[in-house]
Design an enzyme around this catalytic site. Structure first.
Site, PDB file in Angstrom:
ATOM      1  CE1 TYR A 160     -20.668 -13.328 -11.965  1.00 12.03           C
ATOM      2  CE2 TYR A 160     -20.410 -12.073  -9.931  1.00 12.03           C
ATOM      3  CZ  TYR A 160     -21.009 -12.249 -11.167  1.00 12.03           C
ATOM      4  OH  TYR A 160     -21.955 -11.342 -11.600  1.00 12.03           O
ATOM      5  CE  LYS A 200     -23.634  -8.461 -11.956  1.00 13.59           C
ATOM      6  NZ  LYS A 200     -24.403  -7.634 -12.917  1.00 13.59           N
TER       7      LYS A 200
END
Ligand code: NAD
Ligand code: 0WE
Length: 262
Positions: free
Chosen positions: A157, A164
């Site tokens: 990720y 995020k």
């Protein structure tokens, strides 16, 4: 009468029927909202226009969130058809593909870092700036989509996790800045779902089946479930909620070890 009836909702991030934004549009439409859509580029234009017909969309307009000119033009066009905006959904995230494959320290670049943060976090406040006058003093609501990679590490990720984390801080600062004019700002942190954005990810199917085993509900969540939570958060039912990150993940984020019993 649905609990969003009379609300005008701009939804950014529809790319396919599997998009989280499509689950949100379905729920909004069912609850009586009037919907406006945007598409990222000419390649998606026809497809998103088709979705617009299903949801009786008031308009389907172009907007690449990397472009200030696109954002300015978008709200200038919306101003011609709507007297205001009650809801804005930001369901957009992007990092260059090579940033999401391999050891974080090896694969992260200055350029990839910048793009990920620009498209996945800055664009939320950029849209809020553009929509601000149209949303003022009408109990408006802004919503974005986050993921647990903001708080925890997981393979690949990578820089999206940082983007995020930035997006979630953005939610809190935007909530504080826009609260005095009655506008709420929240995020949904969704569990993994097979969408276009996920289809390019190595081992995504394995992650979905592992996630199922570790999640209290013993299954993955759906775009319908995210859509329903989004409809709640953007409605008067959530009038006391702002600056919040709501987990729609079947409880996964509350666990530390999966069960080996079944
Ligand atoms: P998706 O591919 O259907 O949606 C991503 C959208 O981002 C697309 O509509 C794409 O056109 C848009 N986009 C990308 N760059 C853009 C740009 N420059 N300008 C305008 N639009 C742009 O995938 P999705 O899974 O529905 O993703 C939506 C959001 O949900 C993303 O923020 C993603 O990080 C988040 N999310 C996804 C999952 C998951 O597992 N699928 C889980 C949690 C959160
Ligand atoms: O936010 C996301 C994915 C966002 C994403 C996906 C892509 C694929 C294609 C951003 N940029 C790109 N760039 C591309 O070129 N998710 C929450 C879904 C996701 O992605 C992962 C996950 C999960 C979950 C990547 C690694 C590990 C888990």
């Amino acid at each position: 009468m649905g609990f969003l009836s009379g609300k005008k909702a701009l939804i950014v991030g529809v790319a396919s029927k599997l998009s989280i934004a499509s689950g949100i549009a379905n729920a909004f439409y069912r609850e009586g909202a009037e919907i406006g859509l945007t598409y990222q580029n000419e390649k998606l234009k026809k497809r998103v226009e088709g979705f617009g017909e299903n949801w009786n969309a008031a308009f389907t307009l172009p907007c690449d969130v990397a472009s200030d000119d696109d954002i300015t033009a978008l709200f200038r066009e919306i101003d011609k058809v709507w007297d205001g905006i009650d809801i804005l959904v930001h369901s957009v995230g992007f990092a260059p593909g090579h940033e999401l494959d391999g050891n974080y320290v090896d694969v992260t670049t200055r350029e990839g870092f910048s793009i990920a943060h620009d498209i996945s976090s800055y664009s939320f406040v950029a849209l809020a700036k553009g929509a601000r006058e149209l949303m003022k003093d009408r109990d408006g609501s802004l919503l974005t989509l986050s993921y647990l990679g903001a708080n925890r590490t997981l393979p690949n990720y990578n820089v999206m996790g940082l983007a995020k984390a930035s997006l979630e801080a953005n939610v809190r600062y935007m909530a504080n800045a826009l609260g005095p004019e009655g506008t709420r700002v929240n995020a949904i942190s969704a569990g993994p779902i097979r969408t276009l954005a996920a289809s390019g990810i190595k081992n995504f199917r394995k992650m979905l089946s592992e996630n199922e085993k570790q999640t209290p509900l013993r299954r993955n969540v759906t775009t319908e479930e995210v859509g329903n939570a989004a409809a709640f958060l953007c409605s008067g039912l959530a009038s006391g909620i702002t600056g919040e990150i709501l987990y729609v993940d079947g409880g996964f984020s509350t666990t530390a070890m999966r069960s080996f019993e079944e």
